[in-house]
Enzyme design. Structure first.
Site, PDB file in Angstrom:
ATOM      1  N   ARG A  27      28.443  -3.799   9.174  1.00  0.00           N
ATOM      2  CA  ARG A  27      28.563  -2.498   9.854  1.00  0.00           C
ATOM      3  C   ARG A  27      30.015  -2.153  10.174  1.00  0.00           C
ATOM      4  O   ARG A  27      30.316  -1.628  11.232  1.00  0.00           O
ATOM      5  CB  ARG A  27      27.741  -2.479  11.146  1.00  0.00           C
ATOM      6  CG  ARG A  27      26.263  -2.708  10.944  1.00  0.00           C
ATOM      7  CD  ARG A  27      25.593  -1.435  10.456  1.00  0.00           C
ATOM      8  NE  ARG A  27      24.167  -1.656  10.291  1.00  0.00           N
ATOM      9  CZ  ARG A  27      23.259  -1.201  11.144  1.00  0.00           C
ATOM     10  NH1 ARG A  27      23.624  -0.507  12.185  1.00  0.00           N
ATOM     11  NH2 ARG A  27      21.993  -1.427  10.917  1.00  0.00           N
ATOM     12  N   ARG A  31      29.780   3.719  13.735  1.00  0.00           N
ATOM     13  CA  ARG A  31      30.020   4.532  14.926  1.00  0.00           C
ATOM     14  C   ARG A  31      31.192   4.120  15.808  1.00  0.00           C
ATOM     15  O   ARG A  31      31.598   4.871  16.657  1.00  0.00           O
ATOM     16  CB  ARG A  31      28.737   4.591  15.766  1.00  0.00           C
ATOM     17  CG  ARG A  31      27.703   5.498  15.130  1.00  0.00           C
ATOM     18  CD  ARG A  31      26.381   5.417  15.842  1.00  0.00           C
ATOM     19  NE  ARG A  31      25.779   4.110  15.601  1.00  0.00           N
ATOM     20  CZ  ARG A  31      24.588   3.744  16.070  1.00  0.00           C
ATOM     21  NH1 ARG A  31      23.898   4.577  16.821  1.00  0.00           N
ATOM     22  NH2 ARG A  31      24.097   2.559  15.801  1.00  0.00           N
ATOM     23  N   ARG A  40      30.400  12.052  10.010  1.00  0.00           N
ATOM     24  CA  ARG A  40      28.970  12.067  10.337  1.00  0.00           C
ATOM     25  C   ARG A  40      28.553  13.442  10.858  1.00  0.00           C
ATOM     26  O   ARG A  40      27.478  13.937  10.531  1.00  0.00           O
ATOM     27  CB  ARG A  40      28.700  10.971  11.376  1.00  0.00           C
ATOM     28  CG  ARG A  40      27.321  10.922  11.954  1.00  0.00           C
ATOM     29  CD  ARG A  40      26.381  10.215  10.983  1.00  0.00           C
ATOM     30  NE  ARG A  40      25.106   9.921  11.599  1.00  0.00           N
ATOM     31  CZ  ARG A  40      24.082  10.776  11.657  1.00  0.00           C
ATOM     32  NH1 ARG A  40      24.214  11.984  11.141  1.00  0.00           N
ATOM     33  NH2 ARG A  40      22.951  10.419  12.208  1.00  0.00           N
ATOM     34  N   ASP A  77      22.168   2.556   3.325  1.00  0.00           N
ATOM     35  CA  ASP A  77      21.333   1.857   4.303  1.00  0.00           C
ATOM     36  C   ASP A  77      20.226   1.119   3.567  1.00  0.00           C
ATOM     37  O   ASP A  77      19.802   1.558   2.489  1.00  0.00           O
ATOM     38  CB  ASP A  77      20.716   2.842   5.305  1.00  0.00           C
ATOM     39  CG  ASP A  77      20.137   2.097   6.501  1.00  0.00           C
ATOM     40  OD1 ASP A  77      20.892   1.812   7.443  1.00  0.00           O
ATOM     41  OD2 ASP A  77      18.940   1.762   6.472  1.00  0.00           O
ATOM     42  N   TYR A 153      10.036  -2.631   8.254  1.00  0.00           N
ATOM     43  CA  TYR A 153      10.253  -1.221   8.622  1.00  0.00           C
ATOM     44  C   TYR A 153       9.177  -0.321   8.007  1.00  0.00           C
ATOM     45  O   TYR A 153       8.725   0.634   8.630  1.00  0.00           O
ATOM     46  CB  TYR A 153      11.643  -0.759   8.171  1.00  0.00           C
ATOM     47  CG  TYR A 153      12.750  -1.355   9.014  1.00  0.00           C
ATOM     48  CD1 TYR A 153      13.104  -0.774  10.229  1.00  0.00           C
ATOM     49  CD2 TYR A 153      13.422  -2.501   8.633  1.00  0.00           C
ATOM     50  CE1 TYR A 153      14.102  -1.322  11.028  1.00  0.00           C
ATOM     51  CE2 TYR A 153      14.425  -3.066   9.415  1.00  0.00           C
ATOM     52  CZ  TYR A 153      14.753  -2.470  10.615  1.00  0.00           C
ATOM     53  OH  TYR A 153      15.722  -3.009  11.404  1.00  0.00           O
TER      54      TYR A 153
HETATM   55  O1  1CP Z   1      29.343  -0.654   7.180  1.00  0.00           O
HETATM   56  C1  1CP Z   1      28.335  -1.106   6.662  1.00  0.00           C
HETATM   57  O2  1CP Z   1      27.853  -2.226   6.959  1.00  0.00           O
HETATM   58  C2  1CP Z   1      27.707  -0.345   5.513  1.00  0.00           C
HETATM   59  C3  1CP Z   1      26.561   0.460   5.751  1.00  0.00           C
HETATM   60  C4  1CP Z   1      25.254  -0.083   6.356  1.00  0.00           C
HETATM   61  C5  1CP Z   1      24.537  -1.279   6.111  1.00  0.00           C
HETATM   62  C6  1CP Z   1      24.964  -2.463   5.268  1.00  0.00           C
HETATM   63  C7  1CP Z   1      24.469   0.682   7.254  1.00  0.00           C
HETATM   64  C8  1CP Z   1      24.869   2.007   7.767  1.00  0.00           C
HETATM   65  N1  1CP Z   1      23.292   0.012   7.475  1.00  0.00           N
HETATM   66  C9  1CP Z   1      23.302  -1.196   6.811  1.00  0.00           C
HETATM   67  C10 1CP Z   1      22.249  -2.226   6.744  1.00  0.00           C
HETATM   68  C11 1CP Z   1      21.063  -2.123   7.636  1.00  0.00           C
HETATM   69  N2  1CP Z   1      20.384  -1.007   8.048  1.00  0.00           N
HETATM   70  C12 1CP Z   1      20.371  -3.258   8.140  1.00  0.00           C
HETATM   71  C13 1CP Z   1      20.713  -4.694   7.822  1.00  0.00           C
HETATM   72  C14 1CP Z   1      21.795  -5.235   8.661  1.00  0.00           C
HETATM   73  C15 1CP Z   1      21.510  -5.372  10.138  1.00  0.00           C
HETATM   74  O3  1CP Z   1      20.641  -6.177  10.512  1.00  0.00           O
HETATM   75  O4  1CP Z   1      22.214  -4.685  10.903  1.00  0.00           O
HETATM   76  C16 1CP Z   1      19.286  -2.791   8.906  1.00  0.00           C
HETATM   77  C17 1CP Z   1      18.277  -3.629   9.646  1.00  0.00           C
HETATM   78  C18 1CP Z   1      19.311  -1.360   8.840  1.00  0.00           C
HETATM   79  C19 1CP Z   1      18.334  -0.433   9.464  1.00  0.00           C
HETATM   80  C20 1CP Z   1      18.999   0.558  10.349  1.00  0.00           C
HETATM   81  N3  1CP Z   1      19.712   1.630   9.890  1.00  0.00           N
HETATM   82  C21 1CP Z   1      19.086   0.540  11.752  1.00  0.00           C
HETATM   83  C22 1CP Z   1      18.555  -0.566  12.651  1.00  0.00           C
HETATM   84  C23 1CP Z   1      17.310  -0.256  13.352  1.00  0.00           C
HETATM   85  C24 1CP Z   1      16.788  -1.490  14.096  1.00  0.00           C
HETATM   86  O5  1CP Z   1      15.663  -1.866  13.820  1.00  0.00           O
HETATM   87  O6  1CP Z   1      17.527  -2.088  14.898  1.00  0.00           O
HETATM   88  C25 1CP Z   1      19.826   1.671  12.143  1.00  0.00           C
HETATM   89  C26 1CP Z   1      20.135   2.138  13.528  1.00  0.00           C
HETATM   90  C27 1CP Z   1      20.233   2.323  10.945  1.00  0.00           C
HETATM   91  C28 1CP Z   1      21.125   3.538  10.811  1.00  0.00           C
HETATM   92  C29 1CP Z   1      22.507   3.262  10.314  1.00  0.00           C
HETATM   93  N4  1CP Z   1      22.795   2.604   9.137  1.00  0.00           N
HETATM   94  C30 1CP Z   1      24.152   2.557   8.936  1.00  0.00           C
HETATM   95  C31 1CP Z   1      24.764   3.235  10.053  1.00  0.00           C
HETATM   96  C32 1CP Z   1      26.245   3.461  10.214  1.00  0.00           C
HETATM   97  C33 1CP Z   1      23.726   3.664  10.910  1.00  0.00           C
HETATM   98  C34 1CP Z   1      23.884   4.486  12.181  1.00  0.00           C
HETATM   99  C35 1CP Z   1      23.579   5.914  11.864  1.00  0.00           C
HETATM  100  C36 1CP Z   1      24.285   6.892  12.733  1.00  0.00           C
HETATM  101  O7  1CP Z   1      25.417   7.269  12.454  1.00  0.00           O
HETATM  102  O8  1CP Z   1      23.639   7.331  13.705  1.00  0.00           O
END
Ligand code: 1CP
Length: 353
Positions: A27, A31, A40, A77, A153
């Site tokens: 990540r 944000r 965004r 994602d 999910y």
């Molecule tokens: O910078 C990076 O890492 C690249 C982009 C990336 C990656 C690799 C994003 C952007 N998401 C992910 C992987 C991801 N997404 C995972 C695996 C890693 C981890 O465990 O963190 C998971 C579980 C998700 C699912 C997801 N997408 C969640 C989690 C929900 C939960 O159950 O806790 C969320 C909040 C997102 C949205 C998301 N994805 C990425 C971003 C920057 C965001 C936030 C969106 C926003 O701007 O509001």
């Protein structure tokens, strides 16, 4: 070990011990960066952002420009795969993802794996754009969620506390649930094939919820599908390293690393670095595992923890990373401090006792 590779991240994945170690952050685009929030705000929603190559390429590169990490992770994602299979997906501000729930084999039958290549072509286009402009020391990392984590999910309809829907289905009707896992494994092979074809140099499989399963289920729905994905990708792209991240796998890390065939293993914050040094590094490259809260706190606590990890893991093949994603409240200057700390010399002194 000399590999003839110039990029530090690829050298570490080929088994070299490097000082300083290559690094990137899970990540890292997100944000905590003001320039992320600015981009965004320009997109209507998060799915659209992931499917707009111009913006996704910009987001992939933002942290590299600021901090010079050795790995640029494609901006997308893990839930873009169920989206491409035809499942409805929305990201609500501050709430996380919401999906239309998949609850039985009949619903699995409606998912369409043939849509992967066309629906996710914008992600491949993002990879082509980023790779074209990347400096010669930075490695482009592609990724997918591992089948178990993506299935959680899809079945829960979003995040979950206890995974009771997805586990109930898996335990009650293991063969029916296998159909979903098998479809996801096949779709993931196609998705990662597209990413590698578009210029991605390493792939990571995120199994964020691996640690919620007891051993027999872990073997069936974490290790087996991962092994199948790794084997298929190794046939198609022998030279593309694969990192697995079975978060929370505890005492099953060693078996995961041995049995799946991944080149590297991401370890979460709870894995003792001494264990990773003794047991995991002889089998593959270790990536991790700074507590994201230490990056948020910064200062002396961060310095001490980074030095400790480098001392313990720096003598073997090692990629510095967090044990989970960057927290949105992390001050950008703490990441700058981390970049500085990682460039300093540290003598690796693993303690074998
Ligand atoms: O910078 C990076 O890492 C690249 C982009 C990336 C990656 C690799 C994003 C952007 N998401 C992910 C992987 C991801 N997404 C995972 C695996 C890693 C981890 O465990 O963190 C998971 C579980 C998700 C699912 C997801 N997408 C969640 C989690 C929900 C939960 O159950 O806790 C969320 C909040 C997102 C949205 C998301 N994805 C990425 C971003 C920057 C965001 C936030 C969106 C926003 O701007 O509001």
């Amino acid at each position: 070990m000399q590999t003839g590779q110039a990029k530090p991240l690829l050298r570490a994945l080929a088994g070299e011990a490097l000082s300083p170690p290559p690094w990137w952050l899970m990540r890292q685009a997100g944000r905590y960066l003001p320039e992320y929030r600015e981009v965004r705000a320009r997109a209507r929603d998060f799915v659209e952002l992931c499917l707009t190559p111009e913006l996704a390429a910009e987001l992939t590169l933002q942290p590299i420009r600021r901090y010079g990490m050795h790995g640029a992770i494609l901006f997308s994602d893990i839930l873009m795969l169920p989206y491409a299979l035809g499942q409805k997906l929305a990201f609500h501000e501050g709430e996380g993802p919401v999906l239309e729930r998949i609850e039985d084999p009949a619903a699995v039958g409606k998912l369409d794996a043939r849509r992967i290549a066309s629906a996710l072509d914008p992600v491949f286009e993002t990879a082509r754009r980023v790779r074209g402009g990347l400096d010669p020391r930075t490695t482009l990392i592609g990724f997918a969620g591992a089948p178990w984590t993506v299935a959680t999910y899809m079945v829960e309809g979003g995040g979950s506390r206890d995974f009771r829907r997805v586990k109930s289905w898996a335990y009650r009707d293991p063969q029916g649930f296998d159909a979903l896992i098998d479809l996801l494994a096949d779709a993931t092979i196609e998705y990662l094939t597209g990413q590698i074809g578009a210029g991605v140099e390493v792939v990571q499989l995120f199994d964020s919820w691996a640690g919620t399963l007891p051993e027999p289920a872990f073997v069936r729905w974490v290790i087996e599908p991962t092994r199948r994905i790794v084997a298929a990708l190794k046939v198609r792209f022998a030279g593309c390293p694969i990192i697995g991240f079975p978060r929370g796998a505890g005492m099953l890390h060693e078996r995961y690393l041995r049995d799946t065939g991944v080149d590297g293993i991401g370890i979460d914050t709870a894995v003792p670095p001494g264990y990773a040094h003794r047991t995991l590094q002889p089998l593959g490259t270790v990536q991790g595992n700074l507590d994201p809260v230490l990056l948020l706190v910064g200062g002396a606590a961060l310095e001490e923890a980074v030095r400790g990890l480098r001392q313990m893991l720096g003598a073997g093949p090692y990629i510095f990373n967090l044990g989970h994603g960057v927290l949105p409240e992390t001050p950008a200057e703490n990441v700058q401090a981390l970049a500085r700390l990682l460039s300093e010399p540290v003598l690796a002194q693993p303690m074998d006792a």
